[in-house]
Write an enzyme that holds these catalytic residues in place. Structure first.
Site, PDB file in Angstrom:
ATOM      1  N   ALA A 165       0.661  -1.004   0.321  1.00 17.51           N
ATOM      2  CA  ALA A 165       0.013  -0.397  -0.251  1.00 17.51           C
ATOM      3  C   ALA A 165       1.230   0.918  -0.313  1.00 17.51           C
ATOM      4  CB  ALA A 165      -0.892  -0.197   0.982  1.00 17.51           C
ATOM      5  N   MET A 166      -0.004   2.014  -0.166  1.00 20.16           N
ATOM      6  CA  MET A 166       0.962   3.403  -0.392  1.00 20.16           C
ATOM      7  C   MET A 166       0.639   4.800   0.534  1.00 20.16           C
ATOM      8  SD  MET A 166       4.039   5.411  -1.118  1.00 20.16           S
ATOM      9  CE  MET A 166       3.411   7.039  -0.773  1.00 20.16           C
ATOM     10  N   GLU A 167       0.916   5.884   1.047  1.00 21.99           N
ATOM     11  CA  GLU A 167       0.103   6.257   2.585  1.00 21.99           C
ATOM     12  C   GLU A 167       0.211   8.085   1.883  1.00 21.99           C
ATOM     13  OE1 GLU A 167       5.015   7.146   3.428  1.00 21.99           O
ATOM     14  OE2 GLU A 167       3.697   5.169   2.530  1.00 21.99           O
ATOM     15  N   ASN A 168       0.292   7.705   0.540  1.00 22.32           N
ATOM     16  CA  ASN A 168      -0.222   9.165  -0.555  1.00 22.32           C
ATOM     17  C   ASN A 168      -1.061  10.192   0.621  1.00 22.32           C
ATOM     18  OD1 ASN A 168       0.885   8.055  -2.565  1.00 22.32           O
ATOM     19  ND2 ASN A 168      -0.704   7.271  -2.631  1.00 22.32           N
TER      20      ASN A 168
ATOM     21  N   GLU B 262      -0.154   2.819   7.213  1.00 17.82           N
ATOM     22  CA  GLU B 262      -1.018   3.615   5.686  1.00 17.82           C
ATOM     23  C   GLU B 262      -1.452   4.871   6.386  1.00 17.82           C
ATOM     24  OE1 GLU B 262       1.526   3.459   3.489  1.00 17.82           O
ATOM     25  OE2 GLU B 262       1.710   0.911   3.880  1.00 17.82           O
TER      26      GLU B 262
ATOM     27  N   HIS C 153       1.280   6.852   8.750  1.00 20.54           N
ATOM     28  CA  HIS C 153       2.121   7.627   8.018  1.00 20.54           C
ATOM     29  C   HIS C 153       1.679   8.839   7.875  1.00 20.54           C
ATOM     30  CE1 HIS C 153       5.667   5.829   6.853  1.00 20.54           C
ATOM     31  NE2 HIS C 153       5.012   4.466   5.968  1.00 20.54           N
TER      32      HIS C 153
ATOM     33  N   GLU D 236       9.962   4.273   7.505  1.00 21.33           N
ATOM     34  CA  GLU D 236       9.084   3.072   7.566  1.00 21.33           C
ATOM     35  C   GLU D 236       9.467   2.234   8.942  1.00 21.33           C
ATOM     36  OE1 GLU D 236       7.225   2.211   5.711  1.00 21.33           O
ATOM     37  OE2 GLU D 236       6.947   3.612   3.888  1.00 21.33           O
TER      38      GLU D 236
END
Length: 873
Positions: free
Chosen positions: A265-268, A301, A304, A323
């Protein structure tokens, strides 16, 4: 092989970017073959007057450049395959850059690409440069606004970071959406998603009584499978307020699930993008481990937002700052949700399986590395899991109160900045008045320390002297190692339980547990007032990421397996005992299995006073990969044979205890993914896998019956794995039934591939070869690649390390296919070779030759070049 040898980026060469980009306005006109982006940068010079502006860009067509309203001539800039350089910029400027590219042809899944007919981005670490020319580095933080235009029928949902400020229809059946993010962020946190989705919506009321809409976007028909993720999100938001005092800041929080994604996943900022495998779950299609993983990743996420977004890292060398810290936070969350002891044991299992081999091989690097070729290759267990262990040690060393003060000071003083490890540690030194100059060495030194314990008992005076020694083996580029400060949680166990730990010179009775801080290569502690020699319980809760070497008699281990008040130590004693048994069997496969060890396991299995989740963990002997790590010239075939003998003997000698446990953990209650239900199913499935090894086939029939009647995926997969272990032809029959039922569900079909890739049967390598030709296998989807090639090469040790080298050749062929499409994925698969020097000579030479052959590949990506060349040294 690359035509030009890639040159490393070095921490020592860091210099600040000479321009500040105050605002970044993006205007997207989406087309699959020719998306156009108009980027407007408003900025000012902050560095030397003669410094040019160097912008990163890859696979882009440069359409136009204008500076302060005037189109630039060709003599005002230079560009090549990777950079656009503009000279003579004024102190303040507005720079407009127009680019064009094809998302449809972006199979690397970095930048803006298409997944199942939808647009999606992945910009960490260096994907934004595939969208527009930009200073694509984490220390350049800017306020972004994004306008998206696309055909309304095909792409009804248009999403980006921040808050939606405008939307509407356009001529020609098109529409637009305008998003503004008020918080400065680096380009790697940019996100855009466009397509048709189902959506579930909820809300969360923050600690300041702001009502935040929460939306999760999924493939049509998958909305019901996102309910658990929504619940996990709300629990994460509440936990972060309660434990760290962190409140969500935007007016909306969104998550989108996509099938084609290189990572979890990506924490945009405000728009998290998730691999669907870590977002979608229901009882029929997901296992308990899937639910647990979803809970953890959703939390990670979300956390973050503060540890990664509001405060990011100055450069990628400080990746662990966001991280490692966030992994620690999600581990603490999981401990509160699912039980601290069980969560801790699982975290240690993962650390030892992934990070310890990394630290012991040619890919070893510090938690803060000092150079890299491709930063994609440093999203490693060392950065993440070992980075989290350093935060845990820090908290243990300075105490909970001081840790809380340090975190508050970190948030207060560095909000909105791109920070360093030094700044992070300085926050604790300032707020808690501690000196962490020695502790910082953990971030700079690679390798796993070895901690050896020696005891001296003076029966006449009732004094036990404990001496701890530490040393760390050389790692690539670091031959000389310094002692590291580490907390060693310790207890003393007498005949009737814990005894006081009174140090020599103390006048009052000591506590029953102490944190001994080892700072030198060797230190001693004397405990007095003892009437009998106690057993020393060291490294409770795995208080430091080290290898512990402590001699014990088998009877002492068996005793601590059932009596140590620290559950981690009980599990650890069982693992250490099992390792001794397995190493003996590897040396001589005709040696009888230690009956005392098997009796202890049987007693633990049938002990109704312990949690089923703990029993499921403690009764299983060490993994083959764990045994591998403890052999200087490892033979995977002999290790596999030894462990199979142990498991078969365990099942057949402890049959009555296992059957009793199996029947006791049956349940007719409706499925619930909570910790209690998951623990019961874990023990039930573990015991079923053992019973399937019975010579009388009773376990095989039990597994077949469960597979037929299962109403949840946890039971279905447990039965499938058990049938594989049974040797029965029912395995293939059940696989066929599973495929026919789930062939239209991509995530469940990944499980079908994984079960076969992990098979212990003699034909498992042939199965993998056949599955590579299966019509449902594709190299374009990372989940599918990982489910087959990844599981086989990293989760099926005996088959991958086949003595004839067929497993190595298979992986090499697949890497050569994947590398031109998705270099980051190919490089990760190369990690399966990292421990080649630890193998016995025949296999070791086979892997060495394989790596050398890969390096000769024409146009090998820098990602794969770095991984292969580092492993060869």
């Amino acid at each position: 092989m690359p035509t030009d040898t890639p040159q490393p980026t070095r921490l020592a060469d860091y210099t600040p970017y000479p321009f500040a980009i105050e605002t970044t306005d993006l205007d997207f006109v989406l087309e699959p073959d020719a998306t156009r982006v108009r980027t407007t940068l408003k900025g000012r010079r902050t560095g030397a007057m003669d410094a040019p502006m160097v912008l990163n860009g890859e696979n882009l067509e440069l359409v136009n450049i204008a500076l302060n309203g005037e189109t630039l001539g060709n003599n005002s800039y230079e560009f090549d395959d990777e950079t656009l350089t503009i000279t003579n910029l004024p102190n303040k400027f507005e720079l407009v850059i127009e680019t064009q590219f094809s998302p449809k042809d972006n199979r690397a899944l970095s930048g803006l690409y298409m997944s199942a007919g939808r647009y999606c981005t992945q910009c960490e670490a260096e994907g934004f440069r595939r969208i527009t020319y930009y200073p694509d580095r984490p220390d350049v933080m800017s306020r972004f606004s994004t306008r998206i235009e696309a055909p309304k029928d095909s792409f009804p949902t248009l999403l980006s970071n921040g808050n939606l400020t405008a939307s509407g229809s356009l001529p020609g059946g098109r529409h637009f959406a305008q998003w503004n993010d008020p918080f400065p962020k680096p380009a790697y946190l940019f996100a855009l998603v466009a397509g048709g989705f189902d959506m579930i919506e909820d809300s969360f009321t923050t600690m300041s009584n702001r009502v935040i809409p929460l939306r999760i976007y999924v493939d049509p028909g998958d909305a019901s499978r996102a309910v658990y993720a929504m619940d996990a999100l709300k629990r994460s938001m509440k936990w972060d307020e309660d434990v760290f005092g962190r409140e969500y800041d935007l007016d909306l929080f969104m998550i989108v699930a996509v099938r084609d994604f290189n990572f979890g996943a990506m924490e945009n900022k405000g728009l998290n993008v998730f691999n669907s495998s870590v977002l979608l779950a229901d009882a029929e299609t997901a296992t308990d481990l899937n639910f647990e993983r979803i809970e953890s990743v959703v939390a990670h996420e979300y956390f973050h937002n503060w540890t990664g977004n509001r405060i990011t890292c100055r450069d990628w060398f400080h990746l662990c700052l966001k991280e490692g810290l966030t992994v620690f936070r999600d581990q603490e969350f999981s401990a509160d949700m699912r039980g601290a002891d069980i969560s801790r044991i699982k975290d240690v299992i993962a650390l030892r399986a992934r990070q310890f081999p990394e630290d012991a091989g040619p890919l070893a690097h510090p938690v803060r590395p000092d150079h890299y070729l491709k930063i994609d290759n440093f999203y490693t267990a060392t950065i993440y899991e070992k980075g989290a262990e350093l935060i845990r040690m820090l908290k243990t060393l300075i105490g909970d109160e001081a840790f809380a003060k340090g975190m508050d000071y970190y948030f207060e003083t560095l909000d909105g900045t791109a920070a360093t490890i030094e700044q992070f540690l300085h926050a604790f030194e300032t707020a808690a008045d501690v000196d962490l100059s020695n502790f910082k060495q953990w971030y700079n030194q690679a390798g796993t320390p070895h901690l050896r314990a020696n005891e001296s008992w003076n029966a006449e005076n009732g004094i036990l002297t404990l001496t701890l020694h530490q040393h760390t083996e050389p790692t690539p580029g670091q031959n000389d190692k310094r002692p590291l400060p580490m907390p060693v949680r310790t207890g003393l166990i007498g005949n009737n339980g814990p005894v006081p730990m009174t140090l020599d010179g103390e006048t009052s009775i000591g506590p029953v547990e102490r944190i001994l801080v080892l700072e030198q290569a060797e230190q001693s502690w004397c405990f007095t007032g003892l009437t009998v020699r106690p057993l020393v319980s060291l490294l409770r809760g795995f208080s430091a990421p080290v290898h512990l070497e402590q001699e014990r008699k088998s009877g002492e281990r068996a005793r601590l397996m059932t009596s140590d008040p620290d559950l981690f130590r009980r599990w650890e004693e069982a693992q250490s005992y099992g390792l001794e048994v397995l190493l003996t069997l590897v040396k001589d496969e005709n040696t009888p299995v230690d009956s005392a060890y098997l009796d202890a396991l049987g007693a633990l299995a049938s002990d109704t006073s312990i949690e089923p989740a703990f029993a499921a963990l403690v009764i299983m002997p060490p993994l083959e990969s764990t045994v591998f790590q403890h052999m200087p010239l490892a033979d995977p075939g002999r290790i596999h044979t030894a462990r199979e003998k142990l498991l078969n003997t365990f099942a057949n000698t402890q049959k009555s205890a296992l059957l009793e446990t199996f029947n006791r953990t049956r349940s007719t209650e409706p499925f619930s993914p909570d910790a209690k239900g998951a623990g019961r199913r874990a023990l039930h499935g573990t015991v079923l896998g053992l019973l399937a090894r019975l010579k009388d086939n009773q376990g095989t029939m039990l597994a077949a019956d469960i597979f037929t009647k299962a109403d949840n995926m946890t039971q279905s997969l447990a039965a499938l794995f058990a049938l594989d272990r049974s040797g029965s032809a029912l395995f293939d029959k059940s696989l066929e039934a599973f495929y026919n039922q789930w062939k239209d569900n991509p995530l469940v079909l990944d499980k079908w591939f994984s079960v076969q890739a992990a098979s212990i049967r003699l034909d498992s390598l042939d199965r993998v070869e056949r599955l590579l030709e299966h019509p449902d296998f594709t190299h374009d989807n990372p989940n599918r690649v990982r489910s087959l090639i990844g599981v086989f090469s990293q989760g099926n040790q005996h088959a991958f390390h086949a003595a004839d080298g067929r497993g190595y050749a298979l992986l090499a062929r697949q890497i050569k296919i994947i590398d031109p499409l998705n270099p980051a994925l190919a490089a990760r698969l190369l990690g399966a070779f990292e421990s080649w020097r630890q193998l016995e000579p025949v296999r070791s030479v086979l892997i060495k030759n394989t790596l050398e052959d890969i390096l000769k590949t024409t146009d090998l990506s820098p990602n794969s070049y770095e991984m292969a060349s580092r492993q060869l040294g």
